[in-house]
Design a protein around this motif. Structure first.
Motif, short mmCIF file in Angstrom:
data_model
loop_
_atom_site.label_atom_id
_atom_site.label_comp_id
_atom_site.label_asym_id
_atom_site.label_seq_id
_atom_site.Cartn_x
_atom_site.Cartn_y
_atom_site.Cartn_z
N VAL A 202 0.86 -1.20 0.00
CA VAL A 202 0.00 0.00 0.00
C VAL A 202 0.89 1.24 0.00
N LEU A 203 0.50 2.20 -0.85
CA LEU A 203 1.18 3.49 -0.89
C LEU A 203 0.12 4.55 -0.66
N ARG A 204 0.29 5.32 0.43
CA ARG A 204 -0.63 6.42 0.75
C ARG A 204 0.14 7.72 0.48
N GLY A 205 -0.42 8.54 -0.42
CA GLY A 205 0.26 9.83 -0.68
C GLY A 205 0.27 10.14 -2.16
N LEU A 206 0.86 11.24 -2.47
CA LEU A 206 1.52 12.25 -1.68
C LEU A 206 0.49 13.32 -1.32
N HIS A 207 0.30 13.52 -0.01
CA HIS A 207 -0.79 14.38 0.46
C HIS A 207 -0.29 15.63 1.17
N PHE A 208 -1.15 16.64 1.11
CA PHE A 208 -0.95 17.86 1.91
C PHE A 208 -2.27 18.62 1.95
N GLN A 209 -2.38 19.53 2.88
CA GLN A 209 -3.53 20.42 2.94
C GLN A 209 -3.10 21.78 2.41
N MET A 210 -3.86 22.34 1.50
CA MET A 210 -3.44 23.54 0.75
C MET A 210 -3.42 24.78 1.64
N PHE B 145 8.51 2.81 3.92
CA PHE B 145 9.44 3.78 3.34
C PHE B 145 8.68 5.10 3.32
N ASP B 146 9.10 6.04 4.12
CA ASP B 146 8.39 7.29 4.31
C ASP B 146 9.07 8.39 3.51
N VAL B 147 8.24 9.20 2.83
CA VAL B 147 8.78 10.21 1.91
C VAL B 147 8.13 11.57 2.16
N ALA B 148 8.95 12.60 2.14
CA ALA B 148 8.44 13.97 2.20
C ALA B 148 9.03 14.73 1.01
N VAL B 149 8.21 15.58 0.41
CA VAL B 149 8.63 16.37 -0.76
C VAL B 149 8.43 17.85 -0.42
N ASP B 150 9.49 18.62 -0.61
CA ASP B 150 9.43 20.06 -0.34
C ASP B 150 8.62 20.75 -1.44
N ILE B 151 7.44 21.26 -1.07
CA ILE B 151 6.63 21.99 -2.06
C ILE B 151 6.39 23.43 -1.58
N GLY C 24 -3.07 16.78 -3.34
CA GLY C 24 -2.05 15.76 -3.47
C GLY C 24 -1.30 15.87 -4.77
N ILE C 25 -0.21 15.12 -4.83
CA ILE C 25 0.67 15.07 -6.01
C ILE C 25 0.82 13.60 -6.39
N ALA C 26 0.95 13.36 -7.66
CA ALA C 26 1.13 11.98 -8.14
C ALA C 26 2.37 11.35 -7.51
N TRP C 27 2.17 10.15 -6.95
CA TRP C 27 3.26 9.45 -6.24
C TRP C 27 4.45 9.17 -7.16
N ASP C 28 4.15 9.09 -8.45
CA ASP C 28 5.19 8.72 -9.44
C ASP C 28 5.52 9.89 -10.37
N ASP C 29 5.37 11.09 -9.84
CA ASP C 29 5.69 12.29 -10.64
C ASP C 29 7.14 12.22 -11.11
N ARG D 241 0.54 16.16 -11.37
CA ARG D 241 1.98 16.33 -11.18
C ARG D 241 2.23 17.68 -10.51
N LEU D 242 3.38 17.80 -9.88
CA LEU D 242 3.72 19.02 -9.12
C LEU D 242 3.71 20.25 -10.03
N ASN D 243 4.17 20.06 -11.26
CA ASN D 243 4.29 21.27 -12.13
C ASN D 243 2.93 21.81 -12.54
N GLU D 244 1.88 21.06 -12.20
CA GLU D 244 0.54 21.59 -12.47
C GLU D 244 0.00 22.35 -11.26
N LEU D 245 0.80 22.32 -10.16
CA LEU D 245 0.29 22.91 -8.92
C LEU D 245 0.86 24.30 -8.64
N CYS D 246 2.17 24.44 -8.92
CA CYS D 246 2.85 25.61 -8.37
C CYS D 246 3.71 26.26 -9.45
N ARG D 247 3.41 27.50 -9.77
CA ARG D 247 4.26 28.22 -10.72
C ARG D 247 4.68 29.54 -10.05
N GLY D 248 5.98 29.79 -10.02
CA GLY D 248 6.44 31.02 -9.35
C GLY D 248 6.31 30.87 -7.85
#
Ligand SMILES: Cc1cn([C@H]2C[C@H](O)[C@@H](COP(=O)(O)OP(=O)(O)O[C@H]3O[C@H](C)C(=O)[C@H](O)[C@H]3O)O2)c(=O)[nH]c1=O
Length: 186
Positions: free
Chosen positions: A59-67, A83-89, A146-151, A175-182
């Motif tokens: 099971v893979l839960r993620g990648l989640h965050f609250q906006m 295996f725990d993962v954090a991504v700097d966004i 959330g962001i795609a786990w396999d971005d 994917r992340l690039n659809e979330l944050c620009r600038g």
């Protein structure tokens, strides 16, 4: 006597925490969280919600965050291993888009302190895993993102042996690039 050791991750504010265990003939004891120890290390958080989940191998839960109500999380494993993962966004962060992963288990008793502004997820490595964590803001279901786990732009090296087991929600994240620009989320 301070009862935790901090291990840097290479990403500012994202920390691995190792508790000091006290062993005797009965087993072991350790303080899983002590606000005083945190504050002596300059870690000032006011955790308000504890969560717990149980998942099966793969099971893979993620990648989640609250906006708009981002949560700092202090995560650990009570049984099994993940295996725990954090991504700097954090838009504008020098390590924006950088990921860090580590094994958290009931054997190593390690914790990961994940500040606000990170996406979080984990992959279960054992037959089952009981995962629990403290949050410094409440759950806001309408604020979940959330962001795609396999971005491929993030490129997380998940220790997969087969395709992960995902919720329908987690299959659909962008994917992340659809979330944050600038400097702001789109
Ligand atoms: C997160 C949460 C969920 N729920 C309810 C909502 C659903 O009915 C059920 C399962 O929720 P979800 O599928 O979002 O659970 P996870 O996939 O484990 O989500 C969590 O997994 C990743 C790894 C995280 O870091 C987040 O804390 C969180 O998003 O629990 C609640 O009632 N309160 C909560 O705080």
């Amino acid at each position: 006597m301070r009862k935790i050791t901090i291990i840097e991750t290479g990403i500012k504010d994202l920390l691995v925490i190792e508790p000091k265990l006290f062993f005797d003939s009965r087993g072991y004891f350790f303080e899983s969280y002590n606000k005083k120890d945190f504050e002596e290390l300059g870690l000032h958080y006011n955790f308000v919600q504890d969560n717990q989940s149980k998942s099966s191998r793969g099971v893979l839960r993620g990648l989640h965050f609250q906006m708009n109500f981002p949560q700092t999380k202090l995560v650990r494993v009570l049984d099994g291993s993940v295996f725990d993962v954090a991504v700097d966004i954090r838009c504008g962060s020098p390590t924006y888009g950088k990921w860090f992963g580590t094994v958290l288990s009931a054997d190593n008793n390690r914790q990961l302190l994940i500040p606000k502004g990170f996406a979080h997820g984990f992959l279960v490595l054992s037959d089952t895993a009981i995962f629990c964590y403290k949050c410094d803001d409440f759950y806001h279901p309408s604020d979940e993102a959330g962001i795609a786990w396999d971005d491929p732009d993030i490129g997380i090296n998940w220790p997969l042996v087969e395709s992960p087991i995902l919720s329908e929600k987690d299959k659909a994240y962008p994917r992340l690039n659809e979330l944050c620009r600038g400097d702001s989320y789109v």
